[in-house]
Design a protein around this motif. Structure first.
Motif, PDB file in Angstrom:
ATOM      1  N   LYS A  85       0.869  -1.070   0.134  1.00  0.00           N
ATOM      2  CA  LYS A  85       0.125  -0.044  -0.095  1.00  0.00           C
ATOM      3  C   LYS A  85       0.845   1.233   0.043  1.00  0.00           C
ATOM      4  O   LYS A  85       1.713   1.366   0.881  1.00  0.00           O
ATOM      5  CB  LYS A  85      -0.903  -0.018   1.234  1.00  0.00           C
ATOM      6  CG  LYS A  85      -2.075   1.169   1.176  1.00  0.00           C
ATOM      7  CD  LYS A  85      -2.987   0.972   2.213  1.00  0.00           C
ATOM      8  CE  LYS A  85      -4.189   2.135   2.051  1.00  0.00           C
ATOM      9  NZ  LYS A  85      -5.073   1.865   3.068  1.00  0.00           N
ATOM     10  N   VAL A  86       0.646   2.110  -1.045  1.00  0.00           N
ATOM     11  CA  VAL A  86       1.330   3.340  -1.211  1.00  0.00           C
ATOM     12  C   VAL A  86       0.497   4.544  -1.019  1.00  0.00           C
ATOM     13  O   VAL A  86      -0.512   4.586  -1.734  1.00  0.00           O
ATOM     14  CB  VAL A  86       2.093   3.718  -2.493  1.00  0.00           C
ATOM     15  CG1 VAL A  86       2.747   4.810  -2.758  1.00  0.00           C
ATOM     16  CG2 VAL A  86       2.908   2.469  -2.876  1.00  0.00           C
ATOM     17  N   MET A  87       0.702   5.290   0.190  1.00  0.00           N
ATOM     18  CA  MET A  87      -0.328   6.536   0.372  1.00  0.00           C
ATOM     19  C   MET A  87       0.685   7.570   0.238  1.00  0.00           C
ATOM     20  O   MET A  87       1.840   7.738   0.785  1.00  0.00           O
ATOM     21  CB  MET A  87      -0.944   6.474   1.711  1.00  0.00           C
ATOM     22  CG  MET A  87      -1.781   5.320   2.261  1.00  0.00           C
ATOM     23  SD  MET A  87      -2.577   5.514   3.636  1.00  0.00           S
ATOM     24  CE  MET A  87      -1.233   4.731   4.757  1.00  0.00           C
ATOM     25  N   ILE A  88       0.095   8.746  -0.469  1.00  0.00           N
ATOM     26  CA  ILE A  88       0.808   9.866  -0.381  1.00  0.00           C
ATOM     27  C   ILE A  88      -0.230  11.117   0.249  1.00  0.00           C
ATOM     28  O   ILE A  88      -1.432  11.423  -0.271  1.00  0.00           O
ATOM     29  CB  ILE A  88       0.961  10.330  -1.952  1.00  0.00           C
ATOM     30  CG1 ILE A  88       1.871   9.463  -2.577  1.00  0.00           C
ATOM     31  CG2 ILE A  88       1.783  11.847  -2.062  1.00  0.00           C
ATOM     32  CD1 ILE A  88       3.246   9.206  -2.180  1.00  0.00           C
ATOM     33  N   THR A  89       0.358  11.885   1.215  1.00  0.00           N
ATOM     34  CA  THR A  89      -0.715  12.776   1.843  1.00  0.00           C
ATOM     35  C   THR A  89      -0.111  14.122   1.403  1.00  0.00           C
ATOM     36  O   THR A  89       1.017  14.325   0.993  1.00  0.00           O
ATOM     37  CB  THR A  89      -0.870  12.652   3.295  1.00  0.00           C
ATOM     38  OG1 THR A  89       0.313  12.984   3.617  1.00  0.00           O
ATOM     39  CG2 THR A  89      -1.179  11.167   3.746  1.00  0.00           C
ATOM     40  N   ARG A  90      -0.774  15.089   1.740  1.00  0.00           N
ATOM     41  CA  ARG A  90      -0.192  16.396   1.364  1.00  0.00           C
ATOM     42  C   ARG A  90       0.635  16.926   2.235  1.00  0.00           C
ATOM     43  O   ARG A  90       1.409  17.888   2.232  1.00  0.00           O
ATOM     44  CB  ARG A  90      -1.339  17.414   1.347  1.00  0.00           C
ATOM     45  CG  ARG A  90      -1.023  18.900   0.700  1.00  0.00           C
ATOM     46  CD  ARG A  90      -2.060  19.854   0.743  1.00  0.00           C
ATOM     47  NE  ARG A  90      -3.090  19.464  -0.058  1.00  0.00           N
ATOM     48  CZ  ARG A  90      -3.466  19.496  -1.340  1.00  0.00           C
ATOM     49  NH1 ARG A  90      -2.405  19.753  -2.203  1.00  0.00           N
ATOM     50  NH2 ARG A  90      -4.579  19.070  -2.142  1.00  0.00           N
ATOM     51  N   GLY A  91       0.787  16.288   3.475  1.00  0.00           N
ATOM     52  CA  GLY A  91       1.947  16.476   4.392  1.00  0.00           C
ATOM     53  C   GLY A  91       1.173  17.146   5.753  1.00  0.00           C
ATOM     54  O   GLY A  91      -0.089  16.967   5.718  1.00  0.00           O
ATOM     55  N   SER A  92       1.905  17.973   6.326  1.00  0.00           N
ATOM     56  CA  SER A  92       1.263  18.429   7.671  1.00  0.00           C
ATOM     57  C   SER A  92       1.183  20.095   7.338  1.00  0.00           C
ATOM     58  O   SER A  92       2.035  20.579   6.735  1.00  0.00           O
ATOM     59  CB  SER A  92       2.372  18.338   8.817  1.00  0.00           C
ATOM     60  OG  SER A  92       2.412  16.870   9.309  1.00  0.00           O
TER      61      SER A  92
END
Length: 274
Positions: A85-92
Motif C-alpha cells: 500500500k502506497v499512500m501520499i498525503t499533502r503532509g502537515s
C-alpha cells in the motif's frame, strides 16, 4: 507499533503527526499494489495513475524518489507475495482547509499479506449483493483518494461470508462499481461493457489493463451505463489485488463462468506471474 512493516518518507516508522492532512481531511491518495516474487505487478499502471492523481490534487511528489523507496522497502522486508500500500498525503499543515504552508508531501509504504481470496484469484466465483448505499456525483471521480467513506458504509451492510462483494449504484439506479472492485459485463452480443466513471467511482488500474488488452485483440469494448438488473451473459469484477473475479450469483440470479471471463482472467493472471 504496527503489526506490519511501514516506512514513512523512506525510513522505518509507524507513527504520523496528528497534523497530517491525510488524517485530518483525507487530503491524499493511495495505490494498492499486488506484489509477486518481490516485484510490484501492473506497476506502470499504478505509477501513472498516482502521478495523474497527484497532479489533479496539486500534491507534489518526486516519483523517482518514491520508486527508489518502494524498491528498497520491498527488498529490505524480503517481500515475496503480498500487498503493497502506497499512500501520499499533502503532509502537515495548520488547522483549516487552506493547504498553504504544507511544505512537502508525505510518502507512506506498508506491506501486508495477500487476502486468502487473492492467493488463487479467479478460481472461485463471487456471490454479490446490491448495496443500499448510493454514490453521488463527485468532481474527484476516478481518483483513489483517501476519503473512502462511501465504500466503508457500503461494506458495513453485510457481515460474515454470505456475500463476497457488494455493488453500488448511482442515484439514477445504474451500477457503478463494487466496494473494492470495478465491474465488467459481457452482453448477449459479446461486447465487453464497463460502467462510465466520469462522475462516480474509482478508475482501477486492472480495469485499464483489461480494456487495453481487449481492444488490442479486437474485442468490442464499451464504456456506458449498466442497469442494475444485469440482463447479460457474463459478469465479472476486477481489482489489482484479486485480478478477475467471476460473479456467479447476484440478487438471486446465477451465472456460469463464461468463456470471455476466463480468457480475460487468464490474461491478468499471466500479467501477475510475469
Amino acid at each position: 507499533m504496527s503489526e506490519y512493516p511501514v516506512w514513512v518518507n523512506g525510513v522505518p516508522e509507524s507513527f504520523l503527526p496528528v497534523s497530517d492532512r491525510g488524517l485530518a481531511y483525507g487530503d491524499g491518495l493511495f495505490e494498492t499494489v499486488r506484489v509477486a516474487g518481490g516485484k510490484p505487478t501492473l506497476a506502470d499502471y499504478h505509477w501513472r495513475r498516482l502521478q495523474r492523481s497527484c497532479h489533479q490534487l496539486g500534491i507534489a511528489v518526486d516519483i523517482e524518489r518514491l520508486l527508489e523507496e518502494v524498491d528498497a522497502f520491498l527488498l529490505d522486508n524480503r517481500a515475496g507475495d503480498g500487498v503493497l500500500k502506497v499512500m501520499i498525503t499533502r503532509g502537515s499543515g495548520g488547522r483549516g482547509y487552506n493547504p498553504e504552508g504544507c511544505l512537502s508531501s508525505r510518502r507512506i509504504l506498508s506491506l501486508h499479506p495477500l487476502p486468502s481470496r487473492s492467493r488463487d484469484p479467479g478460481v472461485h466465483g463471487a456471490r454479490v449483493k446490491l448495496c443500499q448505499m448510493r454514490l453521488g456525483r463527485s468532481a474527484l471521480a476516478g481518483l483513489k483518494h483517501l476519503n473512502r467513506l462511501e465504500q466503508v458504509l457500503a461494506r458495513s451492510e453485510w457481515q460474515g461470508d454470505a456475500y463476497d462483494e457488494g455493488l453500488l449504484c448511482d442515484f439514477a439506479g445504474n451500477l457503478v462499481e463494487g466496494t473494492m472492485s470495478n465491474l465488467f459485463v459481457v452482453t448477449h452480443e459479446g461486447a465487453l461493457v464497463t460502467p462510465d466513471l466520469s462522475f462516480h467511482g474509482v478508475a482501477g488500474v486492472c480495469r485499464d489493463f483489461i480494456m487495453e488488452f481487449a481492444r488490442h485483440r479486437g474485442m468490442a469494448v464499451k464504456v456506458q451505463s449498466v442497469p442494475r438488473g444485469l440482463d447479460v451473459a457474463e459478469v465479472f469484477l476486477c481489482n489489482s489485488v484479486n485480478g478477475v473475479w467471476p460473479v456467479i450469483e447476484y440478487e438471486g440470479r446465477e451465472w456460469e463462468i463464461g468463456p470471455l471471463t476466463v480468457q480475460i482472467r487468464d490474461c491478468v493472471l499471466e500479467e501477475f506471474n510475469a
